[in-house]
Design an enzyme around this catalytic site. Structure first.
Site, PDB file in Angstrom:
ATOM      1  N   HIS A 143       0.858  -1.177   0.000  1.00  0.00           N
ATOM      2  CA  HIS A 143       0.000   0.000   0.000  1.00  0.00           C
ATOM      3  C   HIS A 143       0.901   1.236   0.000  1.00  0.00           C
ATOM      4  CE1 HIS A 143      -4.060  -1.468   0.090  1.00  0.00           C
ATOM      5  NE2 HIS A 143      -3.790  -2.322   1.073  1.00  0.00           N
ATOM      6  N   ASP A 173      -0.212   6.844  -3.905  1.00  0.00           N
ATOM      7  CA  ASP A 173      -1.464   6.551  -4.597  1.00  0.00           C
ATOM      8  C   ASP A 173      -1.860   7.649  -5.580  1.00  0.00           C
ATOM      9  OD1 ASP A 173      -1.747   4.157  -3.329  1.00  0.00           O
ATOM     10  OD2 ASP A 173      -3.362   4.754  -1.991  1.00  0.00           O
TER      11      ASP A 173
END
Length: 396
Positions: A143, A173
């Site tokens: 992540h 992200d």
């Protein structure tokens, strides 16, 4: 009004933040984006002409899902040949396919670049993954926190002797992933005008993070200087580039690096004796402590009212609820209202300001599978054939 990306057709297979952010950016500038989503697992979720049943909760979630704005939605079960056939028909007239699966998944599904390029040699396929499609980390899960670790951003944040400060998932992200992908897609579109061919675009979020660190590593490669948490001018060691708590418990940021900004700051807060000591690093810890005491004497808004009257790099650290009411953010059109099935909703506006072909959120996010029938009919499917596909669970 002509939009910059009008006529560009994008098929978005992605699910998590980077891909939807990328296609939102493209849609904001006029790209025709169709989400290719999974068919819901339960038939109880199907209703009307297919897709997720319209409900107050579903409409509310879609209206406020800004990452889905400006897009259509078709639900396909790409594990079935009939669904792949639909997708291949869509690819024939598409410009871009975005996916965010783990490496190898699109190959197994039969929607990889090599396969799609045989159908449409002008297709641009963009794969967004954590560590890219190649390299020893390519198949590792992760992540944002992991990608900014490998890309170097997490290692330069925080305070000396403390754990790294963990930002929300902005850096990997959204910046290293979504924004970088949108940029790369636009570059590939321009390149296609020269070559006549599409191409495969490999976006590794850790690569994107490391690209954001280019300037920092220029200093390292050129002179061996390393950045440690809270130990350098731009990450918390300097008193003139720091944050200070105010009397109301809020925080205030100072960025007065240049000497004339430093002089203005010292004059306003009554520390003229520090003027010749700005870059004396031995003085920095004591100066920071002195500044802490000074900034504790007024609220963040009071400091802003004072600082804004002088040539000082300063601003309050705005909490989310204050960001969206800030006069500057509002004046820049960064909080907008968009029409939706539940009425007007607020969303964050478009960042880049183009004078001739500006971007604009055109409509809110679709319900899952909302445009399945519309897309299929555009491909030449009649009602009976669509009904058969839906009955078989091929589309939703």
């Amino acid at each position: 009004m002509v939009m910059a990306l009008a006529g560009i057709k994008v098929l978005d297979l992605s699910r998590l933040a980077p891909g939807p952010h990328c296609s939102m950016l493209l849609a904001d500038f006029g790209a025709d984006v169709t989400l290719v989503e999974a068919v819901p697992g339960s038939s109880a979720k199907l209703g009307g002409s297919g897709g997720m049943r319209r409900s107050e909760a579903a409409d509310h979630a879609a209206a406020y899902n800004a990452l889905g704005r400006g897009k259509k939605s078709i639900a396909l079960n790409l594990k079935e040949d009939a669904a792949k056939a639909v997708f291949y028909e869509m690819v024939k007239s598409a410009d871009v396919v975005i996916e965010g699966f783990r490496p190898g998944v699109v190959k197994r599904l039969g929607v990889d670049y090599d396969t799609l390029a045989k159908i449409n040699p002008r297709i641009i396929c963009c794969s967004i993954s954590g560590f890219g499609q190649t390299g020893p980390y390519s198949n590792l899960v992760g992540h944002d926190i992991n990608y900014i670790s490998v890309g170097g951003a997490l290692g330069v944040t925080g305070r000396p002797g403390q754990a790294p400060a963990i930002p929300v998932n902005l850096v990997a992200d959204f910046a290293g992933g979504g924004l970088t992908a949108a940029f790369a897609i636009c570059v590939a579109i321009i390149a296609r005008e020269k070559t006549g061919r599409g191409q495969n675009v490999d976006i590794g979020m850790s690569d994107g993070v490391l690209s954001l660190m280019t300037s920092a590593f220029s200093g390292y490669f050129g002179g061996g200087s390393v950045i440690r948490p809270g130990a350098t001018l731009l990450n918390g060691a300097a008193p003139f580039y720091n944050t200070y708590e105010c009397s109301d418990g809020r925080w205030f940021s100072i960025g007065s690096i240049e000497r004339h900004f430093w002089a203005a700051l010292c004059t306003v807060i009554g520390t003229e004796d520090l003027l010749p000591k700005q870059f004396n690093q031995d003085e920095w810890p004591a100066t920071i402590e002195r500044f802490k005491g000074i900034f504790k004497q007024k609220t963040a808004d009071e400091w802003m009212a004072i600082m804004s009257q002088h040539d000082i790099c300063a601003a309050p650290v705005l909490e989310m609820e204050n960001v969206v009411t800030n006069e500057h953010n509002l004046a820049r059109g960064m909080v907008v209202e968009v029409d939706s099935p539940i009425g007007k909703v607020k969303q964050i506006g478009v960042g880049p300001k183009l004078s001739d072909t500006p971007g604009k959120p055109r409509f809110t996010s679709p319900i899952l599978g909302q445009h399945t029938d519309e897309v299929l009919k555009g491909l030449g499917y009649d009602d009976a054939r669509i009904a058969a596909l839906r009955e078989a669970g091929t589309v939703g």
